[in-house]
Design a protein around this motif. Structure first.
Motif, PDB file in Angstrom:
ATOM      1  N   GLN A  84       0.760  -1.025  -0.230  1.00  0.00           N
ATOM      2  CA  GLN A  84       0.389   0.442  -0.149  1.00  0.00           C
ATOM      3  C   GLN A  84       1.168   1.037   0.156  1.00  0.00           C
ATOM      4  O   GLN A  84      -0.018   1.985  -0.150  1.00  0.00           O
ATOM      5  CB  GLN A  84      -0.656   0.046   1.559  1.00  0.00           C
ATOM      6  N   THR A  85       2.184   1.252   0.587  1.00  0.00           N
ATOM      7  CA  THR A  85       3.199   1.933   0.792  1.00  0.00           C
ATOM      8  C   THR A  85       4.017   2.556  -0.880  1.00  0.00           C
ATOM      9  O   THR A  85       4.673   3.519  -1.052  1.00  0.00           O
ATOM     10  CB  THR A  85       4.189   2.341   1.945  1.00  0.00           C
ATOM     11  N   ASP A  86       3.836   1.369  -1.484  1.00  0.00           N
ATOM     12  CA  ASP A  86       4.944   1.666  -3.148  1.00  0.00           C
ATOM     13  C   ASP A  86       3.497   1.965  -4.335  1.00  0.00           C
ATOM     14  O   ASP A  86       3.072   1.697  -4.408  1.00  0.00           O
ATOM     15  CB  ASP A  86       5.291   0.142  -3.328  1.00  0.00           C
ATOM     16  N   GLU A  87       4.647   3.341  -4.248  1.00  0.00           N
ATOM     17  CA  GLU A  87       4.046   4.183  -5.466  1.00  0.00           C
ATOM     18  C   GLU A  87       4.922   4.037  -6.898  1.00  0.00           C
ATOM     19  O   GLU A  87       4.935   4.263  -7.458  1.00  0.00           O
ATOM     20  CB  GLU A  87       4.348   5.816  -5.172  1.00  0.00           C
ATOM     21  N   ASN A  88       6.400   3.022  -6.667  1.00  0.00           N
ATOM     22  CA  ASN A  88       7.056   2.753  -8.330  1.00  0.00           C
ATOM     23  C   ASN A  88       5.829   2.290  -9.326  1.00  0.00           C
ATOM     24  O   ASN A  88       5.231   1.414  -9.339  1.00  0.00           O
ATOM     25  CB  ASN A  88       7.956   2.135  -7.501  1.00  0.00           C
ATOM     26  N   VAL A  89       6.316   2.491 -10.198  1.00  0.00           N
ATOM     27  CA  VAL A  89       5.922   1.943 -11.530  1.00  0.00           C
ATOM     28  C   VAL A  89       7.070   1.181 -11.872  1.00  0.00           C
ATOM     29  O   VAL A  89       8.293   1.554 -12.410  1.00  0.00           O
ATOM     30  CB  VAL A  89       5.499   2.600 -12.573  1.00  0.00           C
ATOM     31  N   TYR A  90       6.587  -0.671 -12.216  1.00  0.00           N
ATOM     32  CA  TYR A  90       7.694  -1.122 -12.764  1.00  0.00           C
ATOM     33  C   TYR A  90       8.024  -1.839 -13.979  1.00  0.00           C
ATOM     34  O   TYR A  90       6.646  -1.795 -14.497  1.00  0.00           O
ATOM     35  CB  TYR A  90       7.780  -2.399 -11.588  1.00  0.00           C
ATOM     36  N   THR A  91       9.497  -1.858 -14.376  1.00  0.00           N
ATOM     37  CA  THR A  91       8.565  -2.800 -15.864  1.00  0.00           C
ATOM     38  C   THR A  91       9.844  -4.333 -15.756  1.00  0.00           C
ATOM     39  O   THR A  91      11.004  -4.190 -14.822  1.00  0.00           O
ATOM     40  CB  THR A  91       9.705  -1.795 -16.881  1.00  0.00           C
ATOM     41  N   TRP A  92       9.163  -4.911 -16.079  1.00  0.00           N
ATOM     42  CA  TRP A  92       9.652  -6.267 -16.056  1.00  0.00           C
ATOM     43  C   TRP A  92      10.220  -6.960 -16.881  1.00  0.00           C
ATOM     44  O   TRP A  92       9.513  -7.118 -18.024  1.00  0.00           O
ATOM     45  CB  TRP A  92       8.655  -7.182 -15.632  1.00  0.00           C
ATOM     46  N   GLY A  93      11.281  -8.007 -17.505  1.00  0.00           N
ATOM     47  CA  GLY A  93      11.284  -8.204 -17.977  1.00  0.00           C
ATOM     48  C   GLY A  93      12.642  -9.882 -18.163  1.00  0.00           C
ATOM     49  O   GLY A  93      13.461  -9.696 -16.234  1.00  0.00           O
ATOM     50  N   ARG A  94      13.921 -10.143 -18.968  1.00  0.00           N
ATOM     51  CA  ARG A  94      14.524 -11.116 -19.224  1.00  0.00           C
ATOM     52  C   ARG A  94      15.625 -10.028 -19.306  1.00  0.00           C
ATOM     53  O   ARG A  94      15.792  -9.490 -20.500  1.00  0.00           O
ATOM     54  CB  ARG A  94      14.443 -11.910 -19.180  1.00  0.00           C
TER      55      ARG A  94
END
Length: 304
Positions: free
Chosen positions: A46-56
């Protein structure tokens, strides 16, 4: 870059790559061999405002995050890393990758050029990153260290040793990877007034000046006295050299050569680079710091 369905669990992601600037994140995402959507079991804290990119990338699954746009420095970096770890406790390895100001001293064995790569490595009394605000002034102009920053995880230091050994025998793979990125992302290689591009800026735009020489407001320094330029041996290739050593980190962006040299002299450390995020991470999110040299921490910064 190929894409695929989501992996089943965040546990498959053990490496976090943090970038400060959008241009740094773009370069990181361009390095991915495969881009993923969020894992099916991913639950954002609930405190995490990051935007993530996932990959290899190669054989490693990586999650990429960046600092909030326009909000930089050690505090913002610490917030990004802390939020990431609340949502992704499986992360074991951290990388802080971006641009930095090179501390070039060719006469002292540090022939650092624009486009080169610097990597934090424990040296002397530091773990590879030194916070230049964590010192107390003493009599006689001496400085006393008031705090220490942790070193990168041993697994990353072992990886460094392996890479250094490889480069004793064979050429770096970096030039080939850069060519592959530009081939897959042609826009990154194009230059315009709005976009300086991601390709080498050319030797003619790589000028190192004496610390006493202030910036002349001219795009190409026409008319400057060549005696103000630090003469360096020609390089026969634009391929980046890799330098290992101590990176100076703090909340103050160094854009003045006199200030740069004073900090280096006062702290007595063999610095190779200035940057403004790593000090916020090392004690809470141990990571390796990797910086591409975009300027010489002086008034002559050139965005090419």
């Amino acid at each position: 870059m190929a894409s695929q369905n989501a992996l089943s669990s965040t546990n498959f992601y053990t490496i976090a790559w943090i970038a400060a600037l959008p241009i740094e994140r773009a370069a990181a995402e361009a390095m991915l061999d495969e881009e993923h959507v969020a894992p099916t079991d991913f639950t954002r804290h609930q405190t995490d405002e990051n935007v993530y990119t996932w990959g290899r990338m190669g054989e490693h699954n990586i999650v990429i995050a960046s600092l909030a746009s326009g909000v930089y420095g050690t505090t913002s970096a610490a917030t990004t890393a802390s939020s990431l770890l609340t949502s992704l406790p499986s992360i074991r390895v951290g990388l802080l990758v971006g641009i930095g100001g090179g501390i070039a001293r060719p006469d002292e064995g540090h022939d650092i050029r624009l486009g080169d790569i610097v990597v934090s490595q424990p040296c002397g009394t530091t773990g590879g990153v030194c916070q230049y605000g964590l010192f107390k002034a003493k009599s006689g102009g001496k400085l006393e260290r008031k705090g220490f920053l942790g070193r990168p995880p041993t697994v990353l230091l072992n990886a460094l040793s392996s890479i250094q050994s490889y480069h004793e025998r064979k050429d770096s793979k970096v030039p080939g990877l850069l060519q592959e990125i530009l081939k897959k992302n042609p826009k990154m290689g194009k230059r315009s007034k709005q976009n300086p591009g991601y390709a080498h800026q050319g030797f003619d735009n790589d000028l190192l000046f004496k610390a006493s020489f202030d910036h002349i407001p001219s795009p190409d320094y026409r008319g400057y006295n060549r005696a103000e330029e630090v003469q360096r041996d020609d390089r026969d290739t634009t391929d980046p050299n890799i330098h290992y050593g101590t990176i100076a980190s703090g909340n103050t962006l160094v854009k003045d050569a006199t200030t740069r040299d004073r900090i280096v002299a006062n702290l007595g450390e063999d610095f190779i680079c200035f940057e403004i995020e790593a000090a916020g991470l090392m004690n809470h999110f141990p990571c390796l710091v990797i910086r591409g040299i975009c300027d010489y921490a002086d008034s002559h910064k050139n965005d090419q």
